[in-house]
Design an enzyme around this catalytic site. Sequence first.
Site, mmCIF file in Angstrom:
data_model
loop_
_atom_site.group_PDB
_atom_site.id
_atom_site.type_symbol
_atom_site.label_atom_id
_atom_site.label_comp_id
_atom_site.label_asym_id
_atom_site.label_seq_id
_atom_site.Cartn_x
_atom_site.Cartn_y
_atom_site.Cartn_z
ATOM 1 N N LYS A 1 -31.743 -22.833 10.974
ATOM 2 C CA LYS A 1 -30.570 -22.736 11.843
ATOM 3 C C LYS A 1 -29.542 -21.829 11.176
ATOM 4 O O LYS A 1 -28.839 -22.217 10.247
ATOM 5 C CB LYS A 1 -29.939 -24.098 12.129
ATOM 6 C CG LYS A 1 -28.995 -23.970 13.336
ATOM 7 C CD LYS A 1 -27.849 -24.922 13.336
ATOM 8 C CE LYS A 1 -26.657 -24.504 12.551
ATOM 9 N NZ LYS A 1 -25.919 -23.324 13.041
ATOM 10 N N GLU B 1 -26.701 -25.756 -2.032
ATOM 11 C CA GLU B 1 -25.984 -24.686 -2.738
ATOM 12 C C GLU B 1 -24.603 -24.617 -2.107
ATOM 13 O O GLU B 1 -24.454 -24.190 -0.972
ATOM 14 C CB GLU B 1 -26.757 -23.371 -2.596
ATOM 15 C CG GLU B 1 -26.436 -22.421 -3.722
ATOM 16 C CD GLU B 1 -25.445 -21.385 -3.287
ATOM 17 O OE1 GLU B 1 -24.231 -21.631 -3.468
ATOM 18 O OE2 GLU B 1 -25.869 -20.338 -2.784
ATOM 19 N N CYS C 1 -19.881 -17.598 -2.464
ATOM 20 C CA CYS C 1 -19.834 -18.824 -3.268
ATOM 21 C C CYS C 1 -19.629 -18.476 -4.740
ATOM 22 O O CYS C 1 -19.044 -19.232 -5.485
ATOM 23 C CB CYS C 1 -21.123 -19.612 -3.091
ATOM 24 S SG CYS C 1 -22.598 -18.636 -3.385
ATOM 25 N N GLU D 1 -11.669 -23.804 -2.988
ATOM 26 C CA GLU D 1 -12.407 -22.562 -2.743
ATOM 27 C C GLU D 1 -11.767 -21.855 -1.551
ATOM 28 O O GLU D 1 -11.780 -22.384 -0.443
ATOM 29 C CB GLU D 1 -13.878 -22.873 -2.446
ATOM 30 C CG GLU D 1 -14.695 -21.625 -2.273
ATOM 31 C CD GLU D 1 -16.164 -21.894 -1.986
ATOM 32 O OE1 GLU D 1 -16.468 -22.778 -1.171
ATOM 33 O OE2 GLU D 1 -17.009 -21.204 -2.585
HETATM 34 P P1 NDP Z 1 -19.817 -25.212 6.588
HETATM 35 O O1 NDP Z 1 -20.301 -25.820 5.335
HETATM 36 O O2 NDP Z 1 -19.301 -26.137 7.626
HETATM 37 O O3 NDP Z 1 -20.997 -24.342 7.246
HETATM 38 C C1 NDP Z 1 -22.069 -23.834 6.525
HETATM 39 C C2 NDP Z 1 -23.319 -23.927 7.359
HETATM 40 O O4 NDP Z 1 -23.549 -25.280 7.721
HETATM 41 C C3 NDP Z 1 -23.222 -23.180 8.675
HETATM 42 O O5 NDP Z 1 -24.479 -22.632 8.961
HETATM 43 C C4 NDP Z 1 -22.870 -24.263 9.675
HETATM 44 O O6 NDP Z 1 -23.288 -23.910 10.970
HETATM 45 C C5 NDP Z 1 -23.658 -25.422 9.138
HETATM 46 N N1 NDP Z 1 -23.133 -26.748 9.475
HETATM 47 C C6 NDP Z 1 -21.862 -27.104 9.778
HETATM 48 N N2 NDP Z 1 -21.782 -28.432 9.999
HETATM 49 C C7 NDP Z 1 -23.023 -28.919 9.828
HETATM 50 C C8 NDP Z 1 -23.585 -30.225 9.921
HETATM 51 N N3 NDP Z 1 -22.851 -31.311 10.230
HETATM 52 N N4 NDP Z 1 -24.903 -30.376 9.673
HETATM 53 C C9 NDP Z 1 -25.660 -29.316 9.351
HETATM 54 N N5 NDP Z 1 -25.189 -28.053 9.265
HETATM 55 C C10 NDP Z 1 -23.885 -27.863 9.494
HETATM 56 O O7 NDP Z 1 -18.784 -24.135 6.219
HETATM 57 P P2 NDP Z 1 -17.753 -23.336 7.154
HETATM 58 O O8 NDP Z 1 -18.493 -22.316 7.889
HETATM 59 O O9 NDP Z 1 -16.894 -24.266 7.944
HETATM 60 O O10 NDP Z 1 -16.872 -22.685 6.016
HETATM 61 C C11 NDP Z 1 -15.946 -23.514 5.312
HETATM 62 C C12 NDP Z 1 -16.034 -23.280 3.842
HETATM 63 O O11 NDP Z 1 -17.340 -23.530 3.350
HETATM 64 C C13 NDP Z 1 -15.770 -21.863 3.386
HETATM 65 O O12 NDP Z 1 -14.431 -21.614 3.339
HETATM 66 C C14 NDP Z 1 -16.404 -21.870 2.035
HETATM 67 O O13 NDP Z 1 -15.513 -22.441 1.130
HETATM 68 C C15 NDP Z 1 -17.605 -22.757 2.192
HETATM 69 N N6 NDP Z 1 -18.861 -21.999 2.380
HETATM 70 C C16 NDP Z 1 -19.628 -21.811 1.288
HETATM 71 C C17 NDP Z 1 -20.773 -21.065 1.389
HETATM 72 C C18 NDP Z 1 -21.631 -20.799 0.191
HETATM 73 O O14 NDP Z 1 -22.223 -19.742 0.094
HETATM 74 N N7 NDP Z 1 -21.773 -21.744 -0.720
HETATM 75 C C19 NDP Z 1 -21.199 -20.447 2.652
HETATM 76 C C20 NDP Z 1 -20.328 -20.759 3.762
HETATM 77 C C21 NDP Z 1 -19.196 -21.503 3.606
HETATM 78 P P3 NDP Z 1 -22.237 -23.217 11.980
HETATM 79 O O15 NDP Z 1 -21.630 -22.066 11.246
HETATM 80 O O16 NDP Z 1 -23.088 -22.830 13.118
HETATM 81 O O17 NDP Z 1 -21.213 -24.270 12.317
#
Ligand code: NDP
Length: 485
Positions: A178, A253, A287, A388
Amino acid sequence: MTVQIQKYKMLIGGEWKDSSNSAVSSILDPSNNEVVAEVPRATKQDAKTAIESARTALDSAGWVDIDPSKRGRLLTKLTGLVRENSEQLARLETLSEGKTLRESKGDVAWAARAFEYWAGLADKVEGETIPVPPKRLNYTLREPLGVTVHIVPWNYPIALAARSLAPAIAAGNTVVMKPSEITPLTSIILGDLALKAGIPKGVVNIVTGSGAEVGGALVSDPQVDGIVFTGSAETGKQVMESAAKNVTRVLLELGGKNPHIVFPDADLARAGKSVRDGIFTNAGQMCWAGSRAFIHENVYDSFVKDLVAKTRAIKVGPGTDETSEMGPLASKSRQDVVLGFVKDGLEEGASLLCGGKRPTDPRLQKGNFVEPTIFENVNGQMKIGCDEIFGPVLSVTKFKTLDEVVTMANETDYGLYGGVWTSNLKVAHELAARLQVGGLAVNEYLVTFPQTPFGGYKDSGIGHENGIRSLEFYTRTKNVSINLS
Ligand code: NDP
């Protein structure tokens, strides 16, 4: 100019499908927020169907009995197809994520390398024989984990999709992926290329939809054997809770608040460029962004002056413009969050050295741009010092002694990555031992290869991606003891 809106379908059981309720989501170009594509907005039922397809494919003759070297050849074919389609993939990545085309091309090249690396490992997933008391043969079998769910975030869509898809396939698993609803396009194309490479139908499923609804349904499904999640620590914890109910294995991660440390004996010109690029690459949406720079007091003033000048010179603009050096943030909400952090920093007493607002260029007003920003006088108790930010915001701090910088660097709940600039090997090795991070770069930054483990300490995650040891996640170990007496 009218933009041609591309309409995509999702891949379930080898067939291209709309959502079961026909809903769609719009994909926006973050440089101007215009709609560039439409993808199905999957339902929970679609998530369930995708898992069932992956389960059926897992047990089907074409996959369960396949010669592992053939899995390797399929991945080799996929590597070639990714390379052949790299221009299209890079353009789609830039169109939906916003990063510059140069960065997207680098990400696509990295994805191809990941497929190539795992292609070579597919027939080397070996068990072992274990010495035990006589008249017995004891050995281990490494079996595929099973149906794996991959939740891919929006900051490195193709690279992170490849990072988990490649080992999952090499080890004989099936996949339901996904992608983030913001950036699903390159994952959809990867699904298409996987089919074209000859990977059997149902082995790779791509479901597009929202994280909360579809992601939530996937990670709580008892039919799933493993979940690979990259994203925020907060959502990672929710994923782990859902997985715990079914005792499903997780690889997480999560985020970072990474220290980038400069000693006065370093090559300061290279260090300056590295500190700048370590945070402003991909507009800081990484990240492993070096979001906290610690500079030794002997060089602090001149180093920071030069860094601010280098940062002011960064050309912000649409990723599709070849002259842009930093693109927009991936979404409007991310822009709001990052500007909110800047406001917090100012209210908490940090000093703004540059940036901190939307660019004034009239051509950039419709996009999610934020100027590259540097703060000083930040401490670990301030929001901008411990959360972050995931945007182009750097804090710079002066340090005097090695002990002091170790304390400050470790003063965070995260522990993903770090950077050290020094010509003193003793200092480098001491920091390698004392920094609480899963990865450390010395005299460079932002380096990761498909063959080197990547994972975090503390709240930055569980387990490792990349490298042969990540097979621990993608396989199950069965011990067989045969009594020969
Ligand atoms: P999220 O952790 O919410 O999203 C990351 C991924 O998880 C997306 O693909 C999202 O899908 C999916 N997701 C969201 N909610 C769920 C759930 N309940 N169950 C399963 N999958 C889920 O991050 P955000 O996009 O809201 O970003 C917020 C913060 O997260 C950023 O500011 C950053 O700090 C951190 N982040 C860290 C990353 C990394 O590389 N470690 C990558 C992205 C974010 P969808 O986008 O379709 O909602």
